[in-house]
Scaffold this active site. Sequence first.
Site, PDB file in Angstrom:
ATOM      1  N   GLU A 101       0.353  -5.214  17.042  1.00  0.00           N
ATOM      2  CA  GLU A 101       1.363  -5.828  17.908  1.00  0.00           C
ATOM      3  C   GLU A 101       0.931  -7.204  18.427  1.00  0.00           C
ATOM      4  OE1 GLU A 101       4.270  -4.756  18.314  1.00  0.00           O
ATOM      5  OE2 GLU A 101       4.171  -2.662  17.721  1.00  0.00           O
ATOM      6  N   ASP A 123       3.018  -1.341   8.980  1.00  0.00           N
ATOM      7  CA  ASP A 123       2.934  -1.631  10.415  1.00  0.00           C
ATOM      8  C   ASP A 123       1.759  -2.561  10.642  1.00  0.00           C
ATOM      9  OD1 ASP A 123       3.626  -1.389  13.139  1.00  0.00           O
ATOM     10  OD2 ASP A 123       2.028   0.086  13.434  1.00  0.00           O
ATOM     11  N   THR A 124       2.009  -3.683  11.297  1.00  0.00           N
ATOM     12  CA  THR A 124       0.937  -4.624  11.640  1.00  0.00           C
ATOM     13  C   THR A 124       0.639  -4.519  13.130  1.00  0.00           C
ATOM     14  OG1 THR A 124       2.516  -6.432  12.031  1.00  0.00           O
ATOM     15  CG2 THR A 124       1.596  -6.235   9.800  1.00  0.00           C
ATOM     16  N   ASP A 135       5.168  -8.063  10.737  1.00  0.00           N
ATOM     17  CA  ASP A 135       6.041  -7.234   9.899  1.00  0.00           C
ATOM     18  C   ASP A 135       7.530  -7.422  10.187  1.00  0.00           C
ATOM     19  OD1 ASP A 135       6.424  -5.787  12.299  1.00  0.00           O
ATOM     20  OD2 ASP A 135       4.815  -4.402  11.799  1.00  0.00           O
ATOM     21  N   ARG A 152      18.046  -4.122  12.512  1.00  0.00           N
ATOM     22  CA  ARG A 152      17.164  -4.897  11.646  1.00  0.00           C
ATOM     23  C   ARG A 152      17.265  -4.347  10.226  1.00  0.00           C
ATOM     24  NH1 ARG A 152      11.521  -4.272  14.773  1.00  0.00           N
ATOM     25  NH2 ARG A 152      12.097  -2.108  14.336  1.00  0.00           N
ATOM     26  N   ARG A 172      13.011  -6.100   9.074  1.00  0.00           N
ATOM     27  CA  ARG A 172      11.785  -5.336   9.384  1.00  0.00           C
ATOM     28  C   ARG A 172      11.203  -4.891   8.050  1.00  0.00           C
ATOM     29  NH1 ARG A 172       7.718  -2.790   9.862  1.00  0.00           N
ATOM     30  NH2 ARG A 172       6.973  -1.678  11.709  1.00  0.00           N
TER      31      ARG A 172
END
Length: 215
Positions: free
Chosen positions: A56, A53-54, A34, A101, A48
Amino acid sequence: MKKIILIISLFFIGVAVANAKTINVEFSDCVDGDTAKFIYKGEKITARFLAIDTPETVHPTKDVEEFGKEASEYTCNKLKNAKEIKLEYDEDSDRTDKYDRHLVWVFVDDVLLQKKLVSKGYASVAYLYGDYKYTEELEEAEQEAEDQKLGIWSIEQNDENTEEKAKTKEENIDGKDYKEIIMLIGIVIILCTFSTKARKKVKNKVKREFKKRLK
């Protein structure tokens, strides 16, 4: 002199980004599922992906999470092979976060990358701090991926199966313990007809067995 030129360049890039809702960029570097780096007007910026949310893969304090590698590879391949990449800022979101970001919607050849990641089960809808433009599309894609147990949505099912197996194993162990206790009691009853010395010996043995199980 070079520092002054760099500062002026960054200032005008910042002004241009602030005034633009959608910008065309060139791919620079992969980061994770992401996050990625792009080139805008000759300068590198970090983006970002908004509202997802992907798992980690590069977090400094966390292990690589399941499906994190797949999400990262998917994002990287899409961006590397893109003919056109557009970043769109959302009116209800800050343009940058505390890490500087850029918080953006990412379009790869006119296809929303966030939606593709969510639909494949590589990302969940997250960090919704406003009424974002494409939230509804993402939530619909997420529901379909969850219903089909794709990607990250298959993990929860696996965890439930593991918990059920552990519970069954525990029940089996408890049942075994009860059987052994009943057998010990039966032996005591049978041997009660023997001599006092024998009864005392059996009694001490039973006590030792119970003490072991209580530890």
